[in-house]
Enzyme design. Structure first.
Site, short mmCIF file in Angstrom:
data_model
loop_
_atom_site.label_atom_id
_atom_site.label_comp_id
_atom_site.label_asym_id
_atom_site.label_seq_id
_atom_site.Cartn_x
_atom_site.Cartn_y
_atom_site.Cartn_z
N CYS A 6 -29.22 72.08 -18.14
CA CYS A 6 -28.84 71.70 -20.57
C CYS A 6 -27.79 70.85 -20.24
CB CYS A 6 -28.44 73.56 -20.96
SG CYS A 6 -28.26 73.01 -22.58
N CYS B 93 -15.66 74.63 -33.56
CA CYS B 93 -16.07 73.99 -32.35
C CYS B 93 -15.27 72.41 -32.18
CB CYS B 93 -17.19 72.35 -32.62
SG CYS B 93 -18.19 71.78 -31.89
N CYS C 255 -32.75 71.11 -20.25
CA CYS C 255 -33.01 71.64 -21.73
C CYS C 255 -32.23 70.86 -22.32
CB CYS C 255 -32.41 73.53 -21.18
SG CYS C 255 -32.09 73.80 -23.04
N CYS D 292 -19.04 72.42 -38.13
CA CYS D 292 -19.12 73.45 -37.26
C CYS D 292 -16.82 74.50 -37.11
CB CYS D 292 -19.44 73.58 -36.33
SG CYS D 292 -21.45 72.74 -36.22
N CYS E 233 -18.02 64.83 -33.24
CA CYS E 233 -18.98 65.20 -33.61
C CYS E 233 -18.67 64.35 -35.08
CB CYS E 233 -19.58 65.91 -33.33
SG CYS E 233 -21.16 66.90 -34.54
N CYS F 289 -35.16 77.73 -27.46
CA CYS F 289 -33.29 78.52 -26.73
C CYS F 289 -32.50 78.37 -28.13
CB CYS F 289 -32.95 77.85 -25.89
SG CYS F 289 -31.13 78.12 -25.14
N ARG G 13 -28.80 85.20 -22.82
CA ARG G 13 -28.17 84.88 -22.81
C ARG G 13 -26.46 84.50 -22.81
NH1 ARG G 13 -31.08 81.39 -18.78
NH2 ARG G 13 -32.91 80.49 -20.07
S1 SF4 Z 1 -21.87 72.29 -32.72
FE1 SF4 Z 1 -19.69 70.97 -32.51
S2 SF4 Z 1 -20.47 68.92 -31.79
FE2 SF4 Z 1 -22.20 70.85 -32.27
S3 SF4 Z 1 -22.99 69.56 -34.12
FE3 SF4 Z 1 -21.32 71.27 -34.58
S4 SF4 Z 1 -19.06 70.04 -34.83
FE4 SF4 Z 1 -20.91 69.01 -33.09
#
Ligand code: SF4
Length: 321
Positions: A98, A61, A130, A58, A54, A190, A262
């Site tokens: 989901c 993540c 979802c 984040c 990705c 959600c 949740r």
């Molecule tokens: S949470 Fe992870 S997968 Fe989702 S947008 Fe952020 S970096 Fe990408």
């Protein structure tokens, strides 16, 4: 009768959040019983249909391409494989399925067409379907709705003030715009967040205030405890205590009484007794299976035992209230 309010102030939410813990749980349990069958817990399954690589940053993540984690990049799964996994989830008791894709945003391409077919297939099984696919435009939201999408997950993650410490590749307003597209397409919303990312309690309260003052409350509010993953910027964060989770769950329950709250990431490190307290405080959904996207989760056997000991009933799909 508790009324549904969308005009909560930060001070009001802080005074709920900071109540003595036993009084807070008692109040949340009382509101919970007014709006829900307190023995009912919905079991959901979350499947990563496109993993890793990705472009976003984040900080929590492991799927962000820029961090060096154990996550292996995988292309979008085949529709039939996803439907097979959905059927297995249904057979093992999940009523909500989901599908998550590690995308910054949805693009109008062949992969999106495949996701549309997945949504149609899962919806046809009678489950609440979802998706969590990143940012979404109004027209993409409508397309998903037409395919039978029941809910869309897009978490706020944290407060507006702390947000830039966690994500710099998209704005808080982007998040809120996606939630608006989802709401306008009449898809169930959600949205929740993660605690334990180094934020202050004021940030937790701030995030809850944004959710509880949306024109309509989200129907579903996931409360996650950070599971620190080696290789991510938050790898050394200390784990949050169950008391912090309880404060989040109970406050969410009191200020958004109708929502499904949740108990999400972080459950894996909780004892049965701690999870029981979370249900008492108003949580009424869990995620089943060994994985939550790419992160370790509680397994099915442990959950079966928990349902028996606590005499919980699985909640049916598409149930209101
Ligand atoms: S949470 Fe992870 S997968 Fe989702 S947008 Fe952020 S970096 Fe990408």
């Amino acid at each position: 009768m508790t009324s549904i309010r969308n005009d909560w102030t930060r001070e009001e939410i802080a005074s709920i959040y900071n109540k003595s813990i036993l009084n807070l749980i008692y109040e949340a349990a009382t509101v919970h019983r007014e709006f829900h069958d307190a023995q009912e817990v919905q079991v959901c399954t979350l499947l990563s249909v496109k993993t890793g690589g990705c472009p976003e940053d984040c900080a929590y993540c492991p799927q962000a391409a820029r961090y060096h984690t154990d996550v292996k990049v995988e292309k979008l799964m085949e529709v039939n494989d996803v439907l097979q996994r959905a059927m297995e989830a249904k057979e093992s008791g999940s009523t909500r399925f989901c599908m998550g894709a590690a995308w910054r945003e949805v693009r109008d391409n062949r992969d999106f067409d495949k996701v549309i077919d997945m949504v149609k297939g899962v919806s046809g099984m009678g489950m609440e379907v979802c998706c969590t696919l990143g940012m979404l435009t109004p027209s993409q939201a409508l397309k998903l709705k037409e395919a039978g999408l029941y809910a869309y997950n897009h978490n706020l993650d944290t407060s507006e003030e702390y947000y830039n410490d966690i994500i710099t590749t998209r704005t808080y307003t982007d998040r809120l715009d996606t939630l608006e597209s989802v709401r306008n397409a009449k898809i169930s919303v959600c949205s929740g967040g993660i605690i334990g990312m180094g934020e202050h309690e004021n940030d937790r309260i701030g995030m809850l205030r944004i959710l509880a003052t949306l024109p309509e409350h989200p129907e579903s509010v996931p409360v996650n405890a950070l599971v620190p993953i080696p290789g991510t910027p938050l790898e050394d964060q200390p784990r949050v205590s169950v008391w912090e989770m309880l404060r989040m769950i109970a406050t969410a329950r009191i200020i958004m009484p109708r929502a499904m709250v949740r108990l999400s990431a972080g459950r894996v490190s909780m004892t049965l007794e701690e999870q029981a307290l979370c249900f008492l405080a108003g949580a009424n959904s869990i995620f089943a299976g060994d994985k939550l996207l790419t992160t370790r989760n509680s397994g099915g056997i442990r959950d079966k035992e928990m349902f028996q000991v606590l005499q919980l009933k699985p909640r049916m799909a598409h149930k209101n209230g």
